[in-house]
Write a protein that holds these residues in place. Structure first.
Motif, mmCIF file in Angstrom:
data_model
loop_
_atom_site.group_PDB
_atom_site.id
_atom_site.type_symbol
_atom_site.label_atom_id
_atom_site.label_comp_id
_atom_site.label_asym_id
_atom_site.label_seq_id
_atom_site.Cartn_x
_atom_site.Cartn_y
_atom_site.Cartn_z
ATOM 1 N N LEU A 8 0.884 -1.224 0.091
ATOM 2 C CA LEU A 8 -0.086 0.042 -0.044
ATOM 3 C C LEU A 8 0.905 1.353 -0.111
ATOM 4 C CD1 LEU A 8 -2.669 -1.139 2.402
ATOM 5 C CD2 LEU A 8 -3.076 -0.635 0.022
ATOM 6 N N VAL A 9 1.786 1.331 0.792
ATOM 7 C CA VAL A 9 2.694 2.309 0.790
ATOM 8 C C VAL A 9 3.485 2.698 -0.393
ATOM 9 C CG1 VAL A 9 4.925 3.217 1.708
ATOM 10 C CG2 VAL A 9 3.342 2.303 3.176
ATOM 11 N N HIS A 10 3.809 1.412 -1.065
ATOM 12 C CA HIS A 10 4.479 1.871 -2.441
ATOM 13 C C HIS A 10 3.563 2.196 -3.578
ATOM 14 C CE1 HIS A 10 8.674 0.386 -1.734
ATOM 15 N NE2 HIS A 10 8.221 -0.321 -0.893
ATOM 16 N N GLN A 11 2.256 1.966 -3.319
ATOM 17 C CA GLN A 11 1.342 2.435 -4.316
ATOM 18 C C GLN A 11 0.922 3.623 -4.072
ATOM 19 O OE1 GLN A 11 0.240 0.515 -6.944
ATOM 20 N NE2 GLN A 11 2.005 -0.640 -6.119
ATOM 21 N N GLY A 12 1.308 4.563 -2.942
ATOM 22 C CA GLY A 12 1.310 5.912 -2.704
ATOM 23 C C GLY A 12 -0.065 5.968 -1.765
ATOM 24 N N ARG A 13 -0.597 5.034 -1.136
ATOM 25 C CA ARG A 13 -1.604 4.710 -0.402
ATOM 26 C C ARG A 13 -1.161 4.787 1.210
ATOM 27 N NH1 ARG A 13 -4.778 0.180 -3.287
ATOM 28 N NH2 ARG A 13 -6.150 0.150 -1.513
ATOM 29 N N THR A 14 -0.208 5.784 1.453
ATOM 30 C CA THR A 14 0.273 5.712 2.882
ATOM 31 C C THR A 14 -0.694 5.787 4.049
ATOM 32 O OG1 THR A 14 0.452 8.104 2.530
ATOM 33 C CG2 THR A 14 2.389 6.848 1.942
ATOM 34 N N GLU A 15 -1.644 6.526 3.955
ATOM 35 C CA GLU A 15 -2.847 6.634 5.255
ATOM 36 C C GLU A 15 -3.337 5.392 5.422
ATOM 37 O OE1 GLU A 15 -5.551 9.488 4.773
ATOM 38 O OE2 GLU A 15 -4.234 11.386 4.636
ATOM 39 N N GLU A 16 -3.687 4.594 4.176
ATOM 40 C CA GLU A 16 -4.245 3.232 4.515
ATOM 41 C C GLU A 16 -3.223 2.214 4.842
ATOM 42 O OE1 GLU A 16 -6.810 0.140 1.566
ATOM 43 O OE2 GLU A 16 -6.250 1.853 0.813
ATOM 44 N N GLY A 17 -2.103 2.318 4.412
ATOM 45 C CA GLY A 17 -0.823 1.580 4.987
ATOM 46 C C GLY A 17 -0.431 1.937 6.503
ATOM 47 N N ARG A 18 -0.677 2.784 6.829
ATOM 48 C CA ARG A 18 -0.704 3.263 8.269
ATOM 49 C C ARG A 18 -1.635 2.580 9.032
ATOM 50 N NH1 ARG A 18 2.588 6.777 11.899
ATOM 51 N NH2 ARG A 18 1.641 6.419 13.838
ATOM 52 N N MET A 19 -2.803 2.762 8.735
ATOM 53 C CA MET A 19 -4.093 2.154 9.445
ATOM 54 C C MET A 19 -3.790 0.600 9.402
ATOM 55 S SD MET A 19 -8.111 2.506 8.379
ATOM 56 C CE MET A 19 -7.962 1.461 7.221
ATOM 57 N N VAL A 20 -3.546 -0.237 8.524
ATOM 58 C CA VAL A 20 -3.358 -1.549 8.424
ATOM 59 C C VAL A 20 -2.243 -1.909 9.355
ATOM 60 C CG1 VAL A 20 -2.648 -3.364 7.000
ATOM 61 C CG2 VAL A 20 -4.288 -1.916 6.034
ATOM 62 N N LEU A 21 -0.982 -0.991 9.379
ATOM 63 C CA LEU A 21 0.008 -1.433 10.253
ATOM 64 C C LEU A 21 -0.716 -1.433 11.739
ATOM 65 C CD1 LEU A 21 2.911 -2.270 10.369
ATOM 66 C CD2 LEU A 21 3.478 0.225 10.552
ATOM 67 N N GLU A 22 -1.422 -0.190 12.122
ATOM 68 C CA GLU A 22 -1.886 -0.145 13.513
ATOM 69 C C GLU A 22 -2.572 -1.351 13.801
ATOM 70 O OE1 GLU A 22 -3.620 3.729 13.662
ATOM 71 O OE2 GLU A 22 -1.603 4.644 13.511
ATOM 72 N N GLN A 23 -3.637 -1.871 12.869
ATOM 73 C CA GLN A 23 -4.488 -2.920 13.115
ATOM 74 C C GLN A 23 -3.743 -4.309 13.564
ATOM 75 O OE1 GLN A 23 -6.964 -3.035 9.507
ATOM 76 N NE2 GLN A 23 -8.317 -1.406 10.417
ATOM 77 N N LEU A 24 -2.720 -4.378 12.617
ATOM 78 C CA LEU A 24 -1.772 -5.594 12.742
ATOM 79 C C LEU A 24 -0.929 -5.576 14.016
ATOM 80 C CD1 LEU A 24 -0.595 -5.910 9.157
ATOM 81 C CD2 LEU A 24 -2.281 -7.498 10.310
ATOM 82 N N ARG A 25 -0.538 -4.397 14.651
ATOM 83 C CA ARG A 25 -0.030 -4.402 15.661
ATOM 84 C C ARG A 25 -0.698 -4.303 17.041
ATOM 85 N NH1 ARG A 25 2.509 -6.164 12.336
ATOM 86 N NH2 ARG A 25 4.400 -5.527 11.388
ATOM 87 N N GLY A 26 -1.938 -3.632 16.672
ATOM 88 C CA GLY A 26 -2.789 -3.617 18.026
ATOM 89 C C GLY A 26 -2.494 -2.311 18.685
ATOM 90 N N THR A 27 -1.769 -1.416 18.162
ATOM 91 C CA THR A 27 -1.742 -0.272 18.590
ATOM 92 C C THR A 27 -1.303 0.917 17.906
ATOM 93 O OG1 THR A 27 0.012 0.870 20.134
ATOM 94 C CG2 THR A 27 0.855 -0.770 18.814
#
Length: 304
Positions: free
Chosen positions: A214-233
């Motif tokens: 997602l980050v490499h597609q320029g969808r950084t906000e979505e990528g950050r949201m996915v990362l937070e969901q996967l880490r639970g924080t």
């Protein structure tokens, strides 16, 4: 829902992982289960197909022709190589999750063709579809897990994928052993592989796309949201900064062609050394004759 909340609480207490991360990891590990089931199933049903179709030598004739029997096995392996080669451009274009889902549906189609096959050529066509599917899946699963899991859990989930592979082969062998006394039962065991692939497709629907893709597609906000969901924080600043740094340092490389990207990668001595070592390990594995056991142990035993 209440079930999702219970699963989330259970996963945090028992494993210390968010439910989203566990669900994503287990869904991806179905890749190993499908490959293992396919390998164990074709090994186990070769003799059964040969015996049941010996009265139809024109359409099947597996007992009379080693070539036909070997084509049933090797057609999937050859297309798995093609699928692995196509993996990188497909992943860059479609994303890892979508590739896993599309190939799961292709696996279902391949199993459907084999179930309804009236001759060995049509059965081979189904094997070709299945082979391309699991070739793509095996090459996609490891990077998908590496990009979604935290550093502490990447290794365990990749090991789990291998365990799923062995479990799939065992399930297929045991199942065929129980039902082989019934005429035509090999079609049902092949069909079960399609059901497992469909289950994988459904499990992947709520799973997130790779945050790195997602980050490499320029969808950084979505990528950050996915990362937070996967880490639970929401406190993922260090990992997020590393991901953005990797994106900016490799931005030009990801815009180059697929073959130019491979050429640039091979100019790195460390990457070239690791690639050569990995290829040598696989070559030495093949010299042991392991595939003969994986795919022909039932035939060898029956003819001993």
């Amino acid at each position: 829902s209440r079930i999702q909340i219970l699963f989330e609480n259970f996963s945090r207490v028992m494993l210390g992982l968010p439910g989203k991360a566990i669900h994503t990891g287990l869904s991806a590990c179905f890749t190993g289960l499908l490959y293992g089931y396919n390998m164990g199933n074709i090994n186990s049903i070769l003799v059964q197909i040969s015996l049941e179709t010996q009265g139809d030598p024109q359409n099947w004739g597996l007992l009379a022709s080693d070539f036909r029997r070997e084509m049933l096995v090797s057609s999937a392996i050859v297309l798995a190589v093609v699928g692995a080669i196509c993996n990188d451009p497909l992943n860059r274009m479609l994303g890892r999750k979508r590739v896993l889902q599309i190939t799961a549906l292709l696996y279902v189609i391949g199993c459907g063709i084999m179930v309804g096959a009236g001759c060995w050529q049509v059965f081979c066509l189904g094997r070709v579809a299945v082979g391309f599917a699991f070739g793509c899946q095996l090459a996609t699963c490891s990077p998908y897990l590496a990009e979604q899991m935290s550093t502490a859990w990447r290794g365990p989930f990749n090991v789990l994928n291998i365990l799923f592979l062995k479990a799939g082969a065992g399930i297929a062998a045991i199942l065929v052993g129980f039902v082989s006394r019934y005429h035509g039962s090999w079609r049902y065991t092949v069909g079960l592989g399609g059901i497992l692939a469909l289950l994988m497709f459904l499990l992947l629907i709520p799973a997130p796309e790779s945050c790195r893709w997602l980050v490499h597609q320029g969808r950084t906000e979505e990528g950050r949201m996915v990362l937070e969901q996967l880490r639970g924080t929401s406190k993922v600043e260090d990992e997020w900064e590393l991901m953005l740094e990797d994106y900016h340092s490799n931005d030009g490389r990801h815009k180059t062609s697929h073959f130019r990207h491979i050429k640039d990668m091979l100019q790195d001595r460390a990457v070239k050394r690791a690639l050569i070592l990995g290829m040598l390990l696989k070559i030495f594995q093949q010299f042991t004759g392991m595939n003969v056991i994986h795919y022909y142990s039932t035939v060898i035993t029956s003819e001993a």
